[in-house]
Design an enzyme around this catalytic site. Sequence first.
Site, short mmCIF file in Angstrom:
data_model
loop_
_atom_site.label_atom_id
_atom_site.label_comp_id
_atom_site.label_asym_id
_atom_site.label_seq_id
_atom_site.Cartn_x
_atom_site.Cartn_y
_atom_site.Cartn_z
N ASP A 198 1.96 0.33 -5.26
CA ASP A 198 1.79 0.85 -3.90
C ASP A 198 1.20 -0.18 -2.95
O ASP A 198 1.42 -0.12 -1.74
CB ASP A 198 0.90 2.10 -3.95
CG ASP A 198 0.64 2.67 -2.57
OD1 ASP A 198 1.61 2.79 -1.79
OD2 ASP A 198 -0.52 2.99 -2.26
N ASN A 279 -0.27 7.25 2.57
CA ASN A 279 0.06 6.95 3.97
C ASN A 279 0.50 5.51 4.16
O ASN A 279 1.09 5.15 5.18
CB ASN A 279 -1.16 7.22 4.86
CG ASN A 279 -1.47 8.69 4.99
OD1 ASN A 279 -2.51 9.15 4.54
ND2 ASN A 279 -0.57 9.45 5.58
N ARG A 280 0.20 4.68 3.16
CA ARG A 280 0.59 3.27 3.23
C ARG A 280 2.11 3.15 3.36
O ARG A 280 2.62 2.22 3.98
CB ARG A 280 0.09 2.52 1.99
CG ARG A 280 0.10 1.02 2.14
CD ARG A 280 -0.50 0.33 0.93
NE ARG A 280 -1.95 0.33 0.96
CZ ARG A 280 -2.72 0.90 0.06
NH1 ARG A 280 -2.19 1.54 -0.96
NH2 ARG A 280 -4.04 0.85 0.15
N ALA A 281 2.83 4.10 2.78
CA ALA A 281 4.29 4.09 2.84
C ALA A 281 4.77 4.22 4.28
O ALA A 281 5.61 3.43 4.75
CB ALA A 281 4.86 5.22 1.99
N THR A 284 3.94 1.07 6.31
CA THR A 284 4.78 -0.08 5.94
C THR A 284 6.19 0.06 6.49
O THR A 284 6.79 -0.92 6.94
CB THR A 284 4.82 -0.25 4.41
OG1 THR A 284 3.49 -0.34 3.91
CG2 THR A 284 5.58 -1.50 4.01
#
Length: 365
Positions: A198, A279-281, A284
Amino acid sequence: MMIMQYIYPFTAIVGQEKMKKALILNAINPKIGGVLIRGEKGTAKSTAVRALADLLPEIEIVEGCPFNCDPNGNLCDICKEKKKRGELKTTKKKMKVVNLPIGATEDRVIGTLDIEKAIKEGIKALEPGILAEANRNILYIDEVNLLDDHIIDVLLDAAAMGWNIIEREGVKIKHPSRFILVGTMNPEEGELRPQILDRFGLMVDVEGLNDVKDRVEVIKRVEEFNENPEAFYKKFEEEQNKLRERIIKARELLNKVEISDDLLEFISKVCIELGIQTNRADITVVRTAKALAAYNGRTYVTIDDVKEAMELALPHRMRRKPFEPPQLNKEKLEQMINEFKQQNNKDNEEKEEHKDDDVKKNMMK
């Protein structure tokens, strides 16, 4: 007499377009968070990384700084003092690939600190590590899946923050450490934990070329390069220059790129539908889509930018069973994109109808 060492040109690499695009996007915006390239040996992974460093434009650095500080960006304490005194001299240098050995210790990575000296002299007491050398360069980790998890965490923390922080016995020292992170691995030799996966911005699976013409072209180009590197390099010089200029322009345009609220909502909706918790998805995907727009010379993000960004940023974040390869539910994504386009077209038609009604009303007045 200095002998010129030629690197195999980035634009001469046959195929592997997805891998090349992922590397270029990280060069445009390192905040994307790097790229993990999965595939067997002999699929041009390391060739592409070294070629990227040679392709990218020179960077301006503070002369003599062990951390390659950007005179117009974040500075280490030494450079801050020089700037105050008006003694900040600059120079230019080529970016380079900094290799991280598999057996590297934490001290080798973050640097070693003499505590007593640090209390008196601050950052001057730091013996710079790999993260210092990597600042504003490309940090390359071959066989990243064989690296100690703690070391990976340290690297990814630095990549996310843009700073390397060394804390020892209450003494805290930091220096800039923003780099393009590239990890390569052969999945047959072991996988990475989902928590580590991730942390990589993008992921690309590469395979050997299956087209006969492509494979023959690879043979011809490699033989030609080995026989006369200088002539081969010059043959691709124009293409290299064009791509370099395109990357430079994209970097300049990046901060002007905007994304609509409708697309932001769509990105979050897709991540929820696909069961992606982090939330990183979402973040990004947005950063990647903006880089794609800038790369294509636009100041606005399209649904096609978002789709391409999702194909790079989401597969490794999908929930999966043990030993199952990371993959994106493309049918589900395609369905949601079509629904978005249909709704968008419908909204645009309604807007046009309202415009026509307003025009008619004004004409009747």
